[in-house]
Design a protein around this motif. Structure first.
Motif, PDB file in Angstrom:
ATOM      1  N   UNK A  91       0.782  -1.245   0.232  1.00 60.73           N
ATOM      2  CA  UNK A  91       0.117  -0.050  -0.038  1.00 60.73           C
ATOM      3  C   UNK A  91       0.821   1.252   0.002  1.00 60.73           C
ATOM      4  N   UNK A  92       2.112   1.029  -0.031  1.00 59.86           N
ATOM      5  CA  UNK A  92       2.924   2.285  -0.118  1.00 59.86           C
ATOM      6  C   UNK A  92       4.499   1.983   0.055  1.00 59.86           C
ATOM      7  N   UNK A  93       5.116   2.873  -0.643  1.00 58.23           N
ATOM      8  CA  UNK A  93       6.674   2.878  -0.702  1.00 58.23           C
ATOM      9  C   UNK A  93       7.273   4.325  -0.023  1.00 58.23           C
ATOM     10  N   UNK A  94       7.789   4.082   1.083  1.00 61.06           N
ATOM     11  CA  UNK A  94       8.099   5.398   1.772  1.00 61.06           C
ATOM     12  C   UNK A  94       9.465   6.102   2.041  1.00 61.06           C
ATOM     13  N   UNK A 123      -6.661   6.325  -1.768  1.00 58.91           N
ATOM     14  CA  UNK A 123      -7.456   5.921  -0.831  1.00 58.91           C
ATOM     15  C   UNK A 123      -6.764   6.302   0.466  1.00 58.91           C
ATOM     16  N   UNK A 124      -7.345   6.941   1.563  1.00 61.62           N
ATOM     17  CA  UNK A 124      -6.815   7.016   2.713  1.00 61.62           C
ATOM     18  C   UNK A 124      -6.970   5.687   3.836  1.00 61.62           C
ATOM     19  N   UNK A 154      -3.906   9.973  -1.330  1.00 59.50           N
ATOM     20  CA  UNK A 154      -3.120   9.571   0.154  1.00 59.50           C
ATOM     21  C   UNK A 154      -1.719   9.585  -0.191  1.00 59.50           C
ATOM     22  N   UNK A 155      -0.682  10.329   0.442  1.00 59.52           N
ATOM     23  CA  UNK A 155       0.515  10.027   0.073  1.00 59.52           C
ATOM     24  C   UNK A 155       1.509  10.534   1.220  1.00 59.52           C
ATOM     25  N   UNK A 189      -5.057  -0.540  -2.585  1.00 57.46           N
ATOM     26  CA  UNK A 189      -6.132   0.280  -1.890  1.00 57.46           C
ATOM     27  C   UNK A 189      -6.729  -0.650  -0.632  1.00 57.46           C
ATOM     28  N   UNK A 190      -6.250  -1.845  -0.426  1.00 61.29           N
ATOM     29  CA  UNK A 190      -6.839  -2.805   0.478  1.00 61.29           C
ATOM     30  C   UNK A 190      -6.030  -3.468   1.567  1.00 61.29           C
ATOM     31  N   UNK A 191      -6.492  -3.907   2.407  1.00 61.00           N
ATOM     32  CA  UNK A 191      -5.738  -4.790   3.524  1.00 61.00           C
ATOM     33  C   UNK A 191      -5.592  -6.101   2.839  1.00 61.00           C
ATOM     34  N   UNK A 192      -4.750  -7.123   3.793  1.00 59.08           N
ATOM     35  CA  UNK A 192      -4.689  -8.304   3.354  1.00 59.08           C
ATOM     36  C   UNK A 192      -3.131  -8.563   2.660  1.00 59.08           C
TER      37      UNK A 192
END
Ligand code: ACM
Length: 550
Positions: A202-205, A223-224, A238-239, A294-297
């Motif tokens: 869900x994201x590379x930070x 999506x937040x 969301x970023x 955009x999802x969990x799992x």
């Protein structure tokens, strides 16, 4: 004092004071040895201090930070003096361990000894907890009028060398100032490893200069909230990510608090954000669209480990991590990596045959082997040891050798024992109860998160690390770690609410000898923490304290 509290105070101090039991100071983590006495050291307007010499003036640097806060909060003027004239003396004792210290308070003087700057740092954290207010540890103003320290003799050293906390910023991003606050609280609890989970589906930070799309594409999603069941993605942009300069600033901040940062880049699974940034060489099916999830799992969209450019990518990322983080360990994840995409991919099938295996998990191990060889070829200063989640034990890990560390989370006690028996080192971070993002009570006011509220502070406290571990394997156990996953947690104050005071319970498991750990005694000492959390500006689970007040 209630009968209960009197009992707890007696437990700790009476055996050492046959005549009268002094009140027990509320120290967390509880020191390995503490003798409480009568009376107190009273600070005057001025404090003369002797600080032993040390290469690089490192003890003075540690003391100066404490002293600046002491002066700011209390107005006490600190000056240096010869040993015989000083009321606070910091003296080297090279016989002590790296993080060990002694702290002796009499009505006339405070004596601290340690072998290394870390030991002095921890002694000063303890001194900060002995003061009548935690304001000095937080560096914020307070209306305390009289500054005293109770008479006490402490000889202290940690049970484990690894006392960690992990924060997942892949799912949600909190930013530098929040991380610094967490590091401050960690330091007060004598925690010494911040495991920074920086990449996810869900994201590379983290900025990686050679692959700018990791953050220009991979750090943003539409999506937040993360979808799960009835919770649908909300369509917000969301970023967030850390530049390398940001990360270096955090590294410096952590170093000043004797915390090493363990960056985690979770590959080849949990990597959909990276795959969406460079599908042309990271995905198993570049012809299809890929987006930051955009999802969990657990996403099946993993890195194509059979593509040489994907292997080169991982090596390049490791090079930049090594450059930013000057510590001993890198974490390459390895958990929950579905093999379904590899099973459909011609390059992966071919490679499995070439390595002589029928188990697709071995492709993951083969990928890591190439990364280990890459690290092994670096100069000594750039050598790093690797940590993996315990799922890697399910492949043929023989090619990885025994010089790796297994972070045991699922079936943690068994997995850790398995790793130790195979000759690897291990860290205990049991999902139940050390995932302190899970609800910490069954109260209706508990914020939305995972779990049912059964991982209370008491349950977390009562987990006994290394239960029934044979003596010959004990040396493989490096320590303990609490983990915080953020699928359901979007805001920093909710992170704080869920992690405190449970982080204190894990910190004590990491530091205090098991036979001294008793929950009623901990709960009593914990009652000093709300003031600390308020001074630090962090939220916490208030019900823990209200319940006790009943
Ligand atoms: C994990 O909880 N997936 C390490």
């Amino acid at each position: 004092m209630s009968r209960f509290n009197l009992f707890v105070a007696l437990l700790t101090c009476v055996s050492l004071l046959p005549m009268r039991a002094a009140a027990q100071p509320s120290l967390i983590p509880l020191p390995a040895s503490m003798q409480c006495g009568e009376g107190q050291f009273r600070f005057g307007e001025k404090l003369k201090v002797f600080v032993d010499a040390y290469p690089g003036d490192s003890i003075a640097t540690v003391f100066n930070r404490f002293s600046a806060s002491l002066t700011k909060v209390t107005g006490i003027k600190v000056s240096r003096a010869k040993e015989a004239k000083a009321a606070l003396r910091l003296k080297l004792d090279k016989t002590l361990g790296t993080e060990a210290y002694t702290l002796k308070v009499t009505p006339d003087a405070i004596d601290i000894t340690a072998a290394r700057p870390a030991g002095f740092f921890y002694a000063l954290q303890t001194l900060g907890q002995l003061l009548p207010s935690r304001a000095v540890l937080a560096g914020v103003s307070d209306d305390t009028k009289e500054w005293t320290v109770p008479v006490v003799t402490i000889a202290d050293a940690p049970r484990f060398g690894w006392r960690g906390f992990m924060l997942d910023e892949g799912r949600h991003f909190f930013g530098k100032e929040e991380i610094k606050k967490l590091l401050d609280v960690m330091a007060a609890y004598k925690l010494n490893r911040f495991h920074w989970h920086l990449t996810e589906d869900q994201g590379w930070r983290l900025e990686i200069k050679k692959y700018p799309k990791l953050t220009s594409v991979g750090a943003t999603r539409q999506s937040k909230v993360l979808g799960w069941g009835d919770t649908k993605p909300d369509g917000q942009t969301y970023a967030g990510f850390y530049t390398q300069d940001d990360a270096r600033e955090i590294v410096q901040y952590a170093r000043e608090r004797f915390i090493e940062i363990v960056p985690e880049v979770d590959i080849p699974g949990h990597s959909q954000a990276a795959v969406a940034s460079y599908p042309e060489f990271l995905s198993c099916d570049p012809q299809n669209p890929h987006e930051v999830w955009l999802w969990q799992g657990v996403s099946p969209d993993v890195i194509n480990v059979a593509n040489p450019k994907a292997v080169q990518f991982a090596k390049d990322v490791i090079d930049e991590l090594t450059d930013i983080f000057p510590f001993g360990y890198l974490h390459l994840g390895g958990d929950e990596c579905p093999t379904s995409k590899w099973e459909q991919n011609a390059e992966c099938k071919k490679m499995l045959g070439e390595i002589g295996s029928k188990n697709y998990r071995d492709l993951q191990i083969h990928f890591y082997r190439q990364l280990m060889d890459h690290i092994a070829a670096k100069p000594a200063a750039q050598q790093r040891k690797l940590i993996f989640w315990n799922e890697v034990l399910h492949g043929n890990t023989a090619p990885l050798g025994t010089d790796i560390t297994i972070m045991a989370w699922v079936g943690a006690d068994g997995a850790a024992l398995d790793a130790a028996k195979r000759g690897m080192h291990t860290i205990l971070s049991p999902q139940i109860p050390y995932y302190i993002n899970r609800r910490q009570s069954t109260l209706p006011t508990e914020p939305r998160s995972q779990g049912h509220g059964t991982e209370t502070v008491e349950v977390v406290y009562n987990y006994a690390p290394m239960n029934n571990v044979p003596d010959n394997l004990a040396g493989k156990y490096m320590g303990v770690q609490a983990n915080f996953w953020t699928e359901w947690v979007e805001e920093a104050n909710v992170v704080q609410y869920l992690m405190f005071p449970r982080l204190a319970a894990v910190a004590e498991a990491g530091w205090t000898p098991q036979p001294l750990r008793k929950y009623p005694d901990f709960l009593k000492r914990l009652q000093a923490e709300p003031d600390f959390y308020e001074f630090m500006g962090v939220d916490y689970g208030k019900h823990v304290f209200q319940e006790n007040a009943k």
